[in-house]
Design a protein around this motif. Structure first.
Motif, PDB file in Angstrom:
ATOM      1  N   THR A  23       0.835  -1.204   0.000  1.00 29.13           N
ATOM      2  CA  THR A  23       0.000   0.000   0.000  1.00 29.13           C
ATOM      3  C   THR A  23       0.869   1.252   0.000  1.00 29.13           C
ATOM      4  O   THR A  23       0.599   2.212  -0.736  1.00 29.13           O
ATOM      5  CB  THR A  23      -0.930   0.008   1.230  1.00 29.13           C
ATOM      6  N   GLY A  24       1.910   1.248   0.790  1.00 22.71           N
ATOM      7  CA  GLY A  24       2.835   2.385   0.805  1.00 22.71           C
ATOM      8  C   GLY A  24       3.545   2.574  -0.522  1.00 22.71           C
ATOM      9  O   GLY A  24       3.719   3.703  -0.995  1.00 22.71           O
ATOM     10  N   VAL A  25       3.946   1.480  -1.139  1.00 18.28           N
ATOM     11  CA  VAL A  25       4.618   1.557  -2.442  1.00 18.28           C
ATOM     12  C   VAL A  25       3.655   2.110  -3.490  1.00 18.28           C
ATOM     13  O   VAL A  25       4.036   2.943  -4.329  1.00 18.28           O
ATOM     14  CB  VAL A  25       5.172   0.169  -2.856  1.00 18.28           C
ATOM     15  N   ALA A  26       2.402   1.676  -3.443  1.00 15.69           N
ATOM     16  CA  ALA A  26       1.408   2.176  -4.399  1.00 15.69           C
ATOM     17  C   ALA A  26       1.177   3.676  -4.216  1.00 15.69           C
ATOM     18  O   ALA A  26       1.079   4.424  -5.206  1.00 15.69           O
ATOM     19  CB  ALA A  26       0.096   1.413  -4.240  1.00 15.69           C
ATOM     20  N   THR A  27       1.139   4.128  -2.981  1.00 17.75           N
ATOM     21  CA  THR A  27       0.982   5.558  -2.714  1.00 17.75           C
ATOM     22  C   THR A  27       2.191   6.329  -3.223  1.00 17.75           C
ATOM     23  O   THR A  27       2.060   7.405  -3.815  1.00 17.75           O
ATOM     24  CB  THR A  27       0.794   5.802  -1.207  1.00 17.75           C
ATOM     25  N   LEU A  29       4.122   5.445  -5.666  1.00 20.62           N
ATOM     26  CA  LEU A  29       4.038   5.462  -7.124  1.00 20.62           C
ATOM     27  C   LEU A  29       3.090   6.559  -7.610  1.00 20.62           C
ATOM     28  O   LEU A  29       3.348   7.198  -8.640  1.00 20.62           O
ATOM     29  CB  LEU A  29       3.587   4.099  -7.654  1.00 20.62           C
ATOM     30  N   THR A  30       2.028   6.799  -6.871  1.00 25.82           N
ATOM     31  CA  THR A  30       1.108   7.879  -7.229  1.00 25.82           C
ATOM     32  C   THR A  30       1.813   9.232  -7.167  1.00 25.82           C
ATOM     33  O   THR A  30       1.683  10.060  -8.069  1.00 25.82           O
ATOM     34  CB  THR A  30      -0.116   7.871  -6.296  1.00 25.82           C
ATOM     35  N   VAL A  31       2.576   9.448  -6.103  1.00 28.34           N
ATOM     36  CA  VAL A  31       3.319  10.701  -5.960  1.00 28.34           C
ATOM     37  C   VAL A  31       4.326  10.852  -7.101  1.00 28.34           C
ATOM     38  O   VAL A  31       4.442  11.918  -7.715  1.00 28.34           O
ATOM     39  CB  VAL A  31       4.032  10.755  -4.586  1.00 28.34           C
ATOM     40  N   LEU A  32       5.054   9.788  -7.391  1.00 22.23           N
ATOM     41  CA  LEU A  32       6.075   9.848  -8.442  1.00 22.23           C
ATOM     42  C   LEU A  32       5.452  10.113  -9.813  1.00 22.23           C
ATOM     43  O   LEU A  32       5.976  10.925 -10.584  1.00 22.23           O
ATOM     44  CB  LEU A  32       6.885   8.553  -8.466  1.00 22.23           C
ATOM     45  N   THR A  33       4.359   9.451 -10.122  1.00 19.93           N
ATOM     46  CA  THR A  33       3.736   9.662 -11.439  1.00 19.93           C
ATOM     47  C   THR A  33       3.143  11.063 -11.545  1.00 19.93           C
ATOM     48  O   THR A  33       3.169  11.658 -12.632  1.00 19.93           O
ATOM     49  CB  THR A  33       2.663   8.597 -11.744  1.00 19.93           C
ATOM     50  N   ILE A  76      10.434   5.410 -10.381  1.00 15.90           N
ATOM     51  CA  ILE A  76       9.205   4.668 -10.678  1.00 15.90           C
ATOM     52  C   ILE A  76       9.531   3.213 -10.993  1.00 15.90           C
ATOM     53  O   ILE A  76       8.853   2.290 -10.516  1.00 15.90           O
ATOM     54  CB  ILE A  76       8.426   5.336 -11.836  1.00 15.90           C
ATOM     55  N   THR A  77      10.581   2.997 -11.763  1.00 14.24           N
ATOM     56  CA  THR A  77      10.986   1.626 -12.092  1.00 14.24           C
ATOM     57  C   THR A  77      11.374   0.856 -10.829  1.00 14.24           C
ATOM     58  O   THR A  77      10.960  -0.296 -10.650  1.00 14.24           O
ATOM     59  CB  THR A  77      12.163   1.644 -13.089  1.00 14.24           C
ATOM     60  N   SER A  78      12.128   1.487  -9.959  1.00 14.41           N
ATOM     61  CA  SER A  78      12.538   0.831  -8.703  1.00 14.41           C
ATOM     62  C   SER A  78      11.341   0.537  -7.809  1.00 14.41           C
ATOM     63  O   SER A  78      11.249  -0.541  -7.216  1.00 14.41           O
ATOM     64  CB  SER A  78      13.534   1.702  -7.946  1.00 14.41           C
ATOM     65  N   SER A  79      10.421   1.480  -7.709  1.00 14.36           N
ATOM     66  CA  SER A  79       9.231   1.270  -6.887  1.00 14.36           C
ATOM     67  C   SER A  79       8.356   0.166  -7.456  1.00 14.36           C
ATOM     68  O   SER A  79       7.793  -0.646  -6.707  1.00 14.36           O
ATOM     69  CB  SER A  79       8.410   2.557  -6.780  1.00 14.36           C
ATOM     70  N   THR A  80       8.217   0.138  -8.768  1.00 13.62           N
ATOM     71  CA  THR A  80       7.408  -0.900  -9.407  1.00 13.62           C
ATOM     72  C   THR A  80       8.031  -2.271  -9.196  1.00 13.62           C
ATOM     73  O   THR A  80       7.326  -3.248  -8.895  1.00 13.62           O
ATOM     74  CB  THR A  80       7.249  -0.603 -10.914  1.00 13.62           C
ATOM     75  N   ALA A  81       9.349  -2.355  -9.331  1.00 16.61           N
ATOM     76  CA  ALA A  81      10.033  -3.629  -9.076  1.00 16.61           C
ATOM     77  C   ALA A  81       9.846  -4.047  -7.618  1.00 16.61           C
ATOM     78  O   ALA A  81       9.613  -5.228  -7.328  1.00 16.61           O
ATOM     79  CB  ALA A  81      11.519  -3.496  -9.410  1.00 16.61           C
ATOM     80  N   CYS A  82       9.914  -3.087  -6.710  1.00 17.82           N
ATOM     81  CA  CYS A  82       9.677  -3.374  -5.292  1.00 17.82           C
ATOM     82  C   CYS A  82       8.275  -3.932  -5.088  1.00 17.82           C
ATOM     83  O   CYS A  82       8.094  -4.949  -4.409  1.00 17.82           O
ATOM     84  CB  CYS A  82       9.868  -2.104  -4.459  1.00 17.82           C
ATOM     85  N   GLY A 117      15.095  -2.221  -3.788  1.00 15.99           N
ATOM     86  CA  GLY A 117      14.344  -1.446  -4.776  1.00 15.99           C
ATOM     87  C   GLY A 117      13.686  -0.231  -4.153  1.00 15.99           C
ATOM     88  O   GLY A 117      13.698   0.867  -4.732  1.00 15.99           O
ATOM     89  N   LEU A 118      13.115  -0.396  -2.969  1.00 11.62           N
ATOM     90  CA  LEU A 118      12.462   0.726  -2.287  1.00 11.62           C
ATOM     91  C   LEU A 118      13.489   1.791  -1.887  1.00 11.62           C
ATOM     92  O   LEU A 118      13.255   2.993  -2.083  1.00 11.62           O
ATOM     93  CB  LEU A 118      11.717   0.219  -1.057  1.00 11.62           C
ATOM     94  N   ILE A 119      14.620   1.345  -1.362  1.00 10.39           N
ATOM     95  CA  ILE A 119      15.675   2.284  -0.973  1.00 10.39           C
ATOM     96  C   ILE A 119      16.184   3.057  -2.190  1.00 10.39           C
ATOM     97  O   ILE A 119      16.331   4.284  -2.142  1.00 10.39           O
ATOM     98  CB  ILE A 119      16.829   1.544  -0.261  1.00 10.39           C
ATOM     99  N   SER A 120      16.440   2.361  -3.286  1.00 12.48           N
ATOM    100  CA  SER A 120      16.942   3.054  -4.481  1.00 12.48           C
ATOM    101  C   SER A 120      15.899   4.022  -5.018  1.00 12.48           C
ATOM    102  O   SER A 120      16.238   5.113  -5.489  1.00 12.48           O
ATOM    103  CB  SER A 120      17.379   2.060  -5.549  1.00 12.48           C
ATOM    104  N   SER A 121      14.636   3.664  -4.917  1.00  8.79           N
ATOM    105  CA  SER A 121      13.577   4.568  -5.357  1.00  8.79           C
ATOM    106  C   SER A 121      13.584   5.854  -4.529  1.00  8.79           C
ATOM    107  O   SER A 121      13.448   6.952  -5.076  1.00  8.79           O
ATOM    108  CB  SER A 121      12.224   3.867  -5.238  1.00  8.79           C
ATOM    109  N   PHE A 122      13.745   5.709  -3.223  1.00  9.27           N
ATOM    110  CA  PHE A 122      13.819   6.899  -2.374  1.00  9.27           C
ATOM    111  C   PHE A 122      15.054   7.737  -2.690  1.00  9.27           C
ATOM    112  O   PHE A 122      14.992   8.973  -2.669  1.00  9.27           O
ATOM    113  CB  PHE A 122      13.817   6.512  -0.888  1.00  9.27           C
TER     114      PHE A 122
END
Length: 154
Positions: A23-27, A29-33, A76-82, A117-122
């Motif tokens: 749920t956090g990753v999806a949120t 992703l919304t911010v990033l997009t 976005i790619t890192s978050s999606t992979a996460c 993946g989450l860390i790299s996205s941040f």
């Protein structure tokens, strides 16, 4: 393969934490997009303006926007992979419990990869924010150096 209701309940309890993470990753992703959409909109405006007249300021801002878009795309790619890996963790939790196949090492490995993946996205998101903030400060400093136009009198 005799699955007990209590076993399924236990697996659901184990899967709750990764679901909250998802749920956090999806949120995120919304911010990033949303940020990417704003960058794209501003890029289109500047490209149209540059077609009409060339400006060093517009070109500089456009180059900054391209860098920011690249960083956001990577985030976005890192978050999606996460998110994908978290979904696989949840699926393997259920699969391992229902089939009695020892998947604990795969689950742990996927979870560690998801965290990477989450860390790299941040990290990429933070880099994009730093670039946006630095450019905004530079624009502000330039506007302070330019002489002000007198307001038109009526």
């Amino acid at each position: 393969m005799n699955i007990q209701i209590s076993d399924i309940g236990h697996v659901i309890q184990l899967a709750i934490a990764p679901v909250f993470l998802l749920t956090g990753v999806a949120t995120k992703l919304t911010v990033l997009t949303n940020r990417l959409a704003r960058i794209i909109d501003r890029t289109r405006v500047l490209e149209d303006r540059l077609r009409l007249r060339s400006s060093a300021e517009d070109t500089s801002e456009l180059e900054t926007l391209y860098v920011r878009a690249h960083l956001i795309n990577t985030a976005i790619t890192s978050s999606t992979a996460c998110g994908l890996m978290v979904c696989l963790v949840i699926a393997l939790l259920f699969l391992g419990d229902t089939t009695n196949i020892p998947l604990d090492q795969y689950i742990a490995g996927l979870f560690v990869c998801a965290m990477i993946g989450l860390i790299s996205s941040f990290v990429y998101f933070l880099r994009e924010i730093f670039i946006a903030s630095r450019f905004m400060r530079m624009q502000h400093m330039l506007s302070l150096q330019q002489p002000r136009q007198p307001a038109p009198t009526e």
